[in-house]
Design a protein around this motif. Structure first.
Motif, PDB file in Angstrom:
ATOM      1  N   LYS A 262       0.822  -1.209   0.000  1.00 59.86           N
ATOM      2  CA  LYS A 262       0.000   0.000   0.000  1.00 59.86           C
ATOM      3  C   LYS A 262       0.858   1.263   0.000  1.00 59.86           C
ATOM      4  O   LYS A 262       0.555   2.239  -0.695  1.00 59.86           O
ATOM      5  CB  LYS A 262      -0.921   0.004   1.222  1.00 59.86           C
ATOM      6  N   GLN A 263       1.952   1.269   0.755  1.00 60.83           N
ATOM      7  CA  GLN A 263       2.790   2.461   0.850  1.00 60.83           C
ATOM      8  C   GLN A 263       3.440   2.800  -0.497  1.00 60.83           C
ATOM      9  O   GLN A 263       3.547   3.969  -0.862  1.00 60.83           O
ATOM     10  CB  GLN A 263       3.869   2.260   1.922  1.00 60.83           C
ATOM     11  N   VAL A 264       3.867   1.787  -1.229  1.00 61.22           N
ATOM     12  CA  VAL A 264       4.486   2.020  -2.536  1.00 61.22           C
ATOM     13  C   VAL A 264       3.453   2.578  -3.513  1.00 61.22           C
ATOM     14  O   VAL A 264       3.740   3.497  -4.295  1.00 61.22           O
ATOM     15  CB  VAL A 264       5.101   0.713  -3.086  1.00 61.22           C
ATOM     16  N   LEU A 265       2.225   2.033  -3.462  1.00 67.93           N
ATOM     17  CA  LEU A 265       1.157   2.542  -4.316  1.00 67.93           C
ATOM     18  C   LEU A 265       0.830   3.996  -3.960  1.00 67.93           C
ATOM     19  O   LEU A 265       0.611   4.829  -4.850  1.00 67.93           O
ATOM     20  CB  LEU A 265      -0.091   1.673  -4.168  1.00 67.93           C
ATOM     21  N   ARG A 266       0.841   4.304  -2.669  1.00 63.16           N
ATOM     22  CA  ARG A 266       0.571   5.676  -2.228  1.00 63.16           C
ATOM     23  C   ARG A 266       1.642   6.637  -2.775  1.00 63.16           C
ATOM     24  O   ARG A 266       1.339   7.733  -3.238  1.00 63.16           O
ATOM     25  CB  ARG A 266       0.542   5.736  -0.701  1.00 63.16           C
ATOM     26  N   GLN A 267       2.894   6.232  -2.743  1.00 65.15           N
ATOM     27  CA  GLN A 267       3.976   7.078  -3.249  1.00 65.15           C
ATOM     28  C   GLN A 267       3.850   7.310  -4.749  1.00 65.15           C
ATOM     29  O   GLN A 267       4.103   8.412  -5.245  1.00 65.15           O
ATOM     30  CB  GLN A 267       5.320   6.427  -2.924  1.00 65.15           C
ATOM     31  N   ALA A 268       3.453   6.277  -5.474  1.00 68.30           N
ATOM     32  CA  ALA A 268       3.275   6.420  -6.923  1.00 68.30           C
ATOM     33  C   ALA A 268       2.142   7.397  -7.230  1.00 68.30           C
ATOM     34  O   ALA A 268       2.262   8.246  -8.118  1.00 68.30           O
ATOM     35  CB  ALA A 268       2.982   5.060  -7.549  1.00 68.30           C
ATOM     36  N   ILE A 269       1.042   7.283  -6.493  1.00 68.33           N
ATOM     37  CA  ILE A 269      -0.095   8.195  -6.688  1.00 68.33           C
ATOM     38  C   ILE A 269       0.316   9.628  -6.362  1.00 68.33           C
ATOM     39  O   ILE A 269      -0.039  10.582  -7.069  1.00 68.33           O
ATOM     40  CB  ILE A 269      -1.290   7.742  -5.832  1.00 68.33           C
ATOM     41  N   ALA A 270       1.084   9.813  -5.287  1.00 64.21           N
ATOM     42  CA  ALA A 270       1.561  11.149  -4.916  1.00 64.21           C
ATOM     43  C   ALA A 270       2.454  11.737  -6.006  1.00 64.21           C
ATOM     44  O   ALA A 270       2.402  12.939  -6.286  1.00 64.21           O
ATOM     45  CB  ALA A 270       2.321  11.079  -3.592  1.00 64.21           C
TER      46      ALA A 270
END
Length: 424
Positions: A262-270
């Protein structure tokens, strides 16, 4: 008179500028994540390899057998060399227009100006100067209209006897070149229109030039009618110095490797949120609503998963912090345990011009224009992502795969070419 300067196989040619060892070898450049072929040099084309948009894994063995040099897309290098090429070309004319990363138009005014050396030698001088200063091979075509300049450029690069330079100045030159061009090679004539033109007996560019403009307007459109006039030496197409603002802005990209955290996906979205915010500010637009999405691969063995969420702002914004916060707040709704995410993205769906926006006295904007101006100034001066939000992550595990990436010779200090001189 107009001139069109166009780099031969732009991406592949850029790869050869700083690497003499591959200049006489077939070079093939791949798209994002090394997925498909997007460019091939003339050597590769003559060898029958490097067909565009063919998946790399399908032709990998064929390329290896032919001794092809494979390169990942080095966008930083291509953009810098493109800028240098454009700066060199624009020295030769009072007006210029950058048409794409590898093409630019030059315009010499509506008067009867003619260079002392003649148009052909002038075009050769442009070509030689770009090669000498940037080391990129270009084709130069000149004509009385932008469409004829495009036709001359086509002749310069693809027809026998021109060797990179062609000028359409006389009626004989115009007819000779247009006769050798298929109607599908004319600027602005797509595949569907060319098929319809073929059906009514128009097969060559000269056939189209000989057609009646008013008939073409009735059967097709004003643009085709203008093309007919352009092919006959009457300038009808003009360009604007500033492109029209985009009505929607998206930033999407597939991951270099599947994302499950989830954290990696959040960084990509950011990261995508920051990109569209920067683009919004660049064209002086504000976003009314923004969408975020993520999905798995449709070709994977596991069930396909896709989720998208839309956020509407009470006050339109182009602030990176505001957009990023809104997009990251949707991560719990988008993320699903066990899904191997293949791609994600952010898109500004409804935009308004900052000059036309009337603020709501009851809704306070959260934008900080001064802070965003400072952020853009620093990143423009010292390079993209010199400063960024911590939400984007320091180590981006979601970066696209570029296994065959060449050094960024002109934009990264560690990759600057080194020359060693030995004492004799």
């Amino acid at each position: 008179m107009y001139a069109l300067c166009d780099v031969n196989s732009m991406y592949a040619s850029c790869e050869k500028v700083f690497d003499p060892t591959i200049r006489n070898k077939p070079v093939v450049v791949l798209t994002n994540n090394d997925g498909c072929i997007c460019a091939a040099c003339n050597i590769a084309k003559r060898a029958g390899i490097g067909k565009k948009f063919v998946p790399y894994f399908q032709v990998k063995q064929e390329l290896e057998k032919a001794g092809a040099v494979i390169k990942s897309s080095n966008y930083e290098l291509y953009a810098d060399l493109s800028q240098r090429m454009m700066e060199t070309c624009t020295r030769f004319a009072p007006y210029s227009h950058i048409y794409s990363i590898d093409e630019c138009f030059l315009f010499y005014g509506k008067g009867a100006y003619k260079p002392p050396e003649g148009w052909f030698e002038h075009a050769r001088s442009i070509r030689r100067t770009v090669w000498r200063e940037v080391r990129l091979p270009i084709g130069v075509g000149m004509g009385l209209t932008p469409t004829l300049a495009k036709a001359a450029n086509h002749a310069a690069k693809r027809l026998d006897g021109f060797r990179g330079v062609a000028v359409i100045e006389t009626e004989q030159e115009r007819k000779s070149i247009l006769k050798q061009m298929a109607v599908s090679d004319v600027w602005g004539i797509g595949r569907r229109i060319s098929k319809r033109l073929n059906d009514i007996g128009i097969h060559s560019a000269l056939d189209l030039a000989n057609a009646r403009a008013d008939s073409m307007r009735k059967m097709f459109s004003v643009l085709i009618a203008d093309t007919v006039l352009e092919l006959n030496g009457h300038a009808r197409i003009s360009w604007d110095d500033v492109r029209s603002p985009k009505k929607q802005i998206f930033s999407t990209r597939s991951f270099g490797q599947r994302v499950t955290e989830k954290q990696v996906l959040r960084q990509a979205i950011a990261t995508h949120a920051a990109i569209i915010a920067r683009k919004l500010r660049k064209q002086d637009s504000l976003a009314v609503c923004v969408m975020v999405f993520a999905h798995s691969s449709i070709h994977a063995k596991e069930p396909y998963y896709r989720k998208a969420m839309v956020c509407e702002f009470s006050a339109p914004t182009n602030d990176t912090r505001v957009i990023t916060k809104a997009m990251c707040s949707q991560i719990d709704a988008i993320y699903a345990e066990g899904v191997r995410f293949y791609k994600c993205g952010v898109g500004a769906l409804e935009l308004i011009d900052t000059s036309h926006y009337q603020p709501d006295m009851f809704v306070a904007s959260q934008d900080n224009k001064a802070l965003m101006g400072c952020l853009d100034f620093i990143n423009n001066k010292y390079g993209r992502n010199t400063m960024y939000l911590a939400a984007q992550g320091i180590e981006q595990k979601f970066a696209m795969r570029r296994a065959f990436l060449s050094p960024q010779y002109t934009t990264r200090l560690a990759d600057l070419p080194k020359i060693y001189c030995n004492d004799v």
